[in-house]
Enzyme design. Structure first.
Site, PDB file in Angstrom:
ATOM      1  N   TRP A  92       6.381-117.173 -25.262  1.00  0.00           N
ATOM      2  CA  TRP A  92       5.043-117.068 -24.697  1.00  0.00           C
ATOM      3  C   TRP A  92       4.217-116.659 -25.197  1.00  0.00           C
ATOM      4  O   TRP A  92       2.889-116.901 -25.097  1.00  0.00           O
ATOM      5  CB  TRP A  92       5.570-116.232 -23.155  1.00  0.00           C
ATOM      6  CG  TRP A  92       6.433-117.166 -22.152  1.00  0.00           C
ATOM      7  CD1 TRP A  92       7.508-116.888 -21.502  1.00  0.00           C
ATOM      8  CD2 TRP A  92       5.949-118.258 -21.588  1.00  0.00           C
ATOM      9  NE1 TRP A  92       7.888-117.824 -20.963  1.00  0.00           N
ATOM     10  CE2 TRP A  92       7.147-118.855 -20.785  1.00  0.00           C
ATOM     11  CE3 TRP A  92       4.907-119.354 -21.685  1.00  0.00           C
ATOM     12  CZ2 TRP A  92       7.216-120.049 -20.080  1.00  0.00           C
ATOM     13  CZ3 TRP A  92       5.038-120.572 -21.001  1.00  0.00           C
ATOM     14  CH2 TRP A  92       6.085-120.815 -20.203  1.00  0.00           C
ATOM     15  N   ASP A 106       0.458-110.241 -21.142  1.00  0.00           N
ATOM     16  CA  ASP A 106       0.917-111.076 -20.117  1.00  0.00           C
ATOM     17  C   ASP A 106       2.301-110.604 -19.495  1.00  0.00           C
ATOM     18  O   ASP A 106       3.213-110.261 -20.214  1.00  0.00           O
ATOM     19  CB  ASP A 106       1.194-112.312 -21.031  1.00  0.00           C
ATOM     20  CG  ASP A 106       2.300-113.410 -20.180  1.00  0.00           C
ATOM     21  OD1 ASP A 106       2.449-113.180 -19.099  1.00  0.00           O
ATOM     22  OD2 ASP A 106       2.478-114.489 -20.888  1.00  0.00           O
ATOM     23  N   LYS A 120       7.486-115.337 -10.680  1.00  0.00           N
ATOM     24  CA  LYS A 120       8.869-114.638 -11.283  1.00  0.00           C
ATOM     25  C   LYS A 120       9.077-113.289 -10.435  1.00  0.00           C
ATOM     26  O   LYS A 120       9.947-113.409  -9.525  1.00  0.00           O
ATOM     27  CB  LYS A 120       8.382-114.054 -12.687  1.00  0.00           C
ATOM     28  CG  LYS A 120       7.651-114.995 -13.406  1.00  0.00           C
ATOM     29  CD  LYS A 120       8.608-116.253 -14.004  1.00  0.00           C
ATOM     30  CE  LYS A 120       8.001-117.367 -14.563  1.00  0.00           C
ATOM     31  NZ  LYS A 120       7.290-117.137 -15.897  1.00  0.00           N
TER      32      LYS A 120
HETATM   33  C1  LIG Z   1       6.528-118.062 -16.831  1.00  0.00           C
HETATM   34  C2  LIG Z   1       5.543-117.392 -17.823  1.00  0.00           C
HETATM   35  C3  LIG Z   1       4.447-118.034 -18.548  1.00  0.00           C
HETATM   36  C4  LIG Z   1       4.079-119.441 -17.708  1.00  0.00           C
HETATM   37  O1  LIG Z   1       3.520-119.257 -16.591  1.00  0.00           O
HETATM   38  P1  LIG Z   1       2.629-120.312 -15.803  1.00  0.00           P
HETATM   39  O2  LIG Z   1       2.438-119.402 -14.460  1.00  0.00           O
HETATM   40  O3  LIG Z   1       3.641-121.430 -15.592  1.00  0.00           O
HETATM   41  O4  LIG Z   1       1.679-120.880 -16.540  1.00  0.00           O
HETATM   42  C5  LIG Z   1       3.723-117.257 -19.008  1.00  0.00           C
HETATM   43  N1  LIG Z   1       4.176-115.793 -19.675  1.00  0.00           N
HETATM   44  C6  LIG Z   1       5.445-115.470 -19.543  1.00  0.00           C
HETATM   45  C7  LIG Z   1       5.618-114.507 -20.072  1.00  0.00           C
HETATM   46  C8  LIG Z   1       5.938-116.217 -18.382  1.00  0.00           C
HETATM   47  O5  LIG Z   1       7.344-115.649 -18.139  1.00  0.00           O
END
Ligand SMILES: *Cc1c(COP(=O)(O)O)cnc(C)c1O
Length: 358
Positions: free
Chosen positions: A101, A170, A194
């Site tokens: 990511w 993030d 998540k």
């Molecule tokens: C799932 C995830 C993403 C992507 O998320 P989207 O909502 O599909 O854009 C980005 N960063 C992390 C750490 C993730 O777990």
């Protein structure tokens, strides 16, 4: 029948929350309609939205210096909007590369500004995380970006670094898993699917003074300060996701808040790691101090057994354990809504499988 869902995302949601939503689905209160059919500017919805925001602030003890936004577009949109908003002055930003990511975040940011990758663990296939002590910060950069929990590799940076620069994170797969000091960050973002609720909602926590310096040349929909000014109602927000997130926040509060989940999450993770480490059949490649408490990848000694393992898991009601296609093996995502019992059943199954095939 509901089963144990170890999916990385969209992920398990508490059954209590789902039952409440089911109860209210046709008619919210005595409004004569469902929450989905209501104007986001109605007084009923306004209360739902405000309460959810306040509960989120309470849970994370978010200080007055920061604001909370309920947006759309996922973490992926944040990969773009962060550099668009904050890269226009210094035109350079520092990024830490610790997994899939953060790699994507770097790739998107590189289209907008100059990215300085200040630390990377790609040399060892992301099986550890670069220690903040060794991050080689630029002299001139707009912010430092990192991903505290890499969902795919199961690699975490547990301690929040103390830096002189604005820190952006993030937190998609780790937000609300334990208490944290929000004041150390200028901006945090997280897709909801998540550890919060259904997909379609993206949470942003941003320092007010940081947002004020966003790029005025961007269309309003891309500017944090414009979303903040309008209480995340610059346009129609994801009303159902926001409502459900509010339910999840209440459920977290009632369960004992983030302290409770911290303890429960550590217990679950410990149970799984201890079993894996004591077995010669399963293994986890991640450096011990960088192991995630949310996403636990593991591999079987014999790759040829992967498909048998997954098939038998399914028969036992243990779902979505296949690792990400880029790393292979297995991965158990054990967010807040996965009870201890689910993890115990997984470990019990793993023992039986090991005894049979090990
Ligand atoms: C799932 C995830 C993403 C992507 O998320 P989207 O909502 O599909 O854009 C980005 N960063 C992390 C750490 C993730 O777990």
């Amino acid at each position: 029948m509901r089963k144990w869902n170890f999916c990385a995302g969209p992920a398990v949601i508490s059954e209590h929350v789902l039952a409440e939503v089911k109860e209210e689905l046709l008619e919210w209160g005595d409004s004569g309609m469902s929450i989905m059919e209501m104007s986001h500017r109605s007084s009923i919805y306004d209360e739902v939205a405000t309460t959810a925001k306040q509960d989120f602030i309470d849970l994370l003890k978010i200080p007055d210096s920061h604001d909370v936004l309920f947006l759309q577009g996922g973490a992926t949109q944040q990969f773009a909007t962060v550099p668009m908003n904050f890269g226009h002055i210094k035109k350079k930003a520092d990024y830490v590369l610790s997994g899939t990511w953060s790699k994507k975040a770097i790739s998107e940011a590189s289209k907008i500004l100059e990215v300085n990758t200040i630390a990377s663990s790609e040399d060892k296939n992301f099986s550890y995380a670069p220690d903040p002590k060794n991050w080689n910060l630029s002299e001139e950069s707009a912010y430092v970006h990192y991903c505290p929990n890499e969902t795919i590799q199961g690699v975490a940076i547990h301690n929040i670094p103390d830096l002189e620069k604005p820190l952006v994170a993030d937190m998609s797969s780790v937000i609300l898993s334990e208490p944290m000091d929000v004041s150390k960050f200028s901006l945090i973002y997280a897709g909801a699917q998540k550890n919060i609720g259904p997909a379609g909602l993206t949470m942003v926590i941003a320092e007010k003074s940081f947002m004020e310096a966003d790029n005025p040349d961007l269309p309003n929909i891309l500017r944090y300060s414009k979303h903040a000014e309008s209480d995340s109602m610059l346009n129609t927000p994801p009303t159902f996701g926001w409502y459900m997130a509010g339910k999840v926040f209440k459920w977290i509060k009632k369960s004992g808040g983030l302290e409770f989940f911290k303890e429960q999450n550590h217990t679950k993770a410990q149970t799984l790691y201890t079993y894996i480490d004591n077995s010669s059949f399963y293994s986890n490649p991640v450096n011990i101090e960088n192991r995630s408490i949310m996403n636990i990848p593991f591999i079987l000694a014999d790759k040829n057994l992967d498909s048998v393992f997954l098939k038998e898991c399914e028969e036992e009601g243990l779902l979505n354990l296949k690792g990400h296609r880029s790393v292979g093996g297995m991965r158990a995502s054990i967010y807040n809504a996965m009870p201890v019992e689910g993890v115990n059943q997984l470990v019990d199954f793993m023992k039986v499988f090991e005894a049979k095939h090990g």
